[in-house]
Design a protein around this motif. Structure first.
Motif, mmCIF file in Angstrom:
data_model
loop_
_atom_site.group_PDB
_atom_site.id
_atom_site.type_symbol
_atom_site.label_atom_id
_atom_site.label_comp_id
_atom_site.label_asym_id
_atom_site.label_seq_id
_atom_site.Cartn_x
_atom_site.Cartn_y
_atom_site.Cartn_z
ATOM 1 N N SER A 177 0.831 -1.198 0.000
ATOM 2 C CA SER A 177 0.000 0.000 0.000
ATOM 3 C C SER A 177 0.866 1.249 0.000
ATOM 4 O O SER A 177 1.979 1.256 0.542
ATOM 5 C CB SER A 177 -0.911 0.008 1.235
ATOM 6 O OG SER A 177 -1.838 -1.058 1.181
ATOM 7 N N ALA A 223 -1.739 2.468 5.594
ATOM 8 C CA ALA A 223 -2.976 1.676 5.580
ATOM 9 C C ALA A 223 -3.329 1.190 6.974
ATOM 10 O O ALA A 223 -4.509 1.116 7.335
ATOM 11 C CB ALA A 223 -2.849 0.491 4.613
ATOM 12 N N ASP A 228 -5.503 1.063 -3.601
ATOM 13 C CA ASP A 228 -5.822 1.694 -2.327
ATOM 14 C C ASP A 228 -6.928 2.707 -2.561
ATOM 15 O O ASP A 228 -6.873 3.485 -3.524
ATOM 16 C CB ASP A 228 -4.597 2.417 -1.737
ATOM 17 C CG ASP A 228 -3.513 1.457 -1.286
ATOM 18 O OD1 ASP A 228 -3.809 0.608 -0.425
ATOM 19 O OD2 ASP A 228 -2.391 1.543 -1.803
#
Length: 394
Positions: free
Chosen positions: A42, A55, A71
């Protein structure tokens, strides 16, 4: 339609080499959609003041959804200025963001009925038009949740009743796949067959996104009344007598003559059959029947009932849940009849034997009485003879 909020509507695609983008001060909420190269982790978001968000570690004003290659980060009241996404951002799709999404939902009837099923829709919009960004919509989950409300009367003061919530009940999930009640797949309008399978009472209803893509809720309050139809099933145990389902409506709630019903019946060794019927003018009930075909095995029926609300003229649909039963064949009935006949025959034999025994004892008793009388007569006669022999001649 009921609107949960009003946001400025914008979708922007950014493919800058440094993955920077600027947030305008007027934006109240924004969702970043970051497409990543594979494999990759991420991204890291860097705010204009240099703060970094991850995240698994971010502000409470953020909701962060991540899966393979993407994402989606939603931020309430984002800081104005240049933001940056650090990571393997895809050169083709880059970074997109949409701001000020609206969640709209139809208004539920204020009066619902237990076991009622109704079509209910919600949608996400931009500029009062359905939002059609599939990368975003495919990851949105909209649910309908009923929160029971009960009244608690305060004994400590003269204050009015206070409300208390019990455990929530999820009664439906929206879909945009063109299946069942949904009309068109991918049109941004989410539809649910709302099954009001809850106890009668007062409820706070939430239409909510709950999977972390973004957080939006539309709330309504409804009253759920007891179902206005009564269904009873009478199973046949004889080949010449049909099975039947009786559907009766409550005259003070349902318009007379508005009842229609649809049943699917599955009997042993047979394909499912459909039985349909509607009521006549002023008729408040229906009887739908099908023959007992004499086959042994498991069977079932299920269906739908359609009526019109007397007060509001609203068309109501009720699901008749599947009911399973075991069908008794004619052979089994004959065996049962034969067993009854045998029992009757046995009773007759016993009764006959009892009569014979009673007759025997009557005869024996009579014989004993006759013998006793004869004995008495003989004794008496003998006494006479003896007395006669004792007389002296003159």
């Amino acid at each position: 339609m009921q609107i949960s909020s009003a946001w400025a509507q914008t979708e922007t695609r950014l493919t800058w080499l440094d993955n920077r983008f600027r947030v305008d001060p007027a934006i109240e909420q924004i969702s970043f959609i970051v497409t990543r190269e594979q494999p990759s982790q991420s991204v890291v978001l860097v705010a204009p003041d240099g703060r970094k968000y991850y995240a698994n570690r971010h502000s409470k004003t953020m909701s962060w959804y991540t899966d393979n290659g993407m994402d989606i980060v939603s931020i309430n009241h984002p800081m104005a200025g240049p933001w940056q996404a650090l990571g393997k951002v895809s050169a083709n799709n880059g970074i997109r963001f949409i701001s000020n999404i609206q969640l709209q939902a139809e208004t539920l009837p204020s009066q619902l009925y237990q076991t009622e099923v109704l079509k209910f829709s919600a949608q996400l919009t931009q500029n009062e038009q359905p939002l059609l960004l599939r990368d975003f919509l495919d990851r949105v989950q909209l649910k309908v949740i009923f929160y029971p409300l009960t009244s608690i009367l305060s004994n400590q003061s003269n204050q009015s009743n206070q409300s208390n919530e019990s455990a929530p009940i999820e009664v439906g999930q929206f879909s945009d796949d063109g299946q069942k009640y949904d009309e068109v797949a991918g049109d941004g309008i989410f539809t649910v067959a709302l099954n009001v399978d809850v106890e009668p009472g007062k409820y706070r209803v939430e239409i909510a996104s709950i999977n972390g893509v973004f957080k939006r809720v539309v709330e309504q309050t409804v009253l759920v009344y007891p179902t206005p139809i009564i269904t009873s099933f009478v199973q046949s145990h004889q080949p010449l007598t049909p099975h039947s389902v009786d559907i009766e409506t409550k005259a003070d709630q349902i318009l007379a003559g508005s009842l229609a019903a649809y049943l699917v019946v599955k009997q042993p060794q047979q394909k499912p059959t459909i039985i349909q019927q509607s009521s006549h003018l002023q008729q408040s009930h229906l009887v739908l029947s099908w023959p007992n075909d004499g086959q042994i095995g498991k069977a079932w029926w299920r269906g739908w009932a359609y009526v019109t609300d007397l007060l509001t003229q609203r068309e109501l649909v009720f699901r008749l849940p599947q009911q399973n039963y075991t069908q008794v064949a004619a052979v089994a009935a004959d065996l049962s009849s034969s067993l009854v006949q045998q029992q009757l025959k046995q009773q007759l034999i016993v009764h006959h034997e009892q009569q014979q025994q009673r007759l025997f004892w009557v005869v024996v008793t009579n014989i004993v009485i006759i013998i006793s009388v004869l004995v008495v007569l003989l004794i008496w006669r003998r006494k006479r003879v003896v007395q006669s022999d004792l007389i002296v001649p003159k």
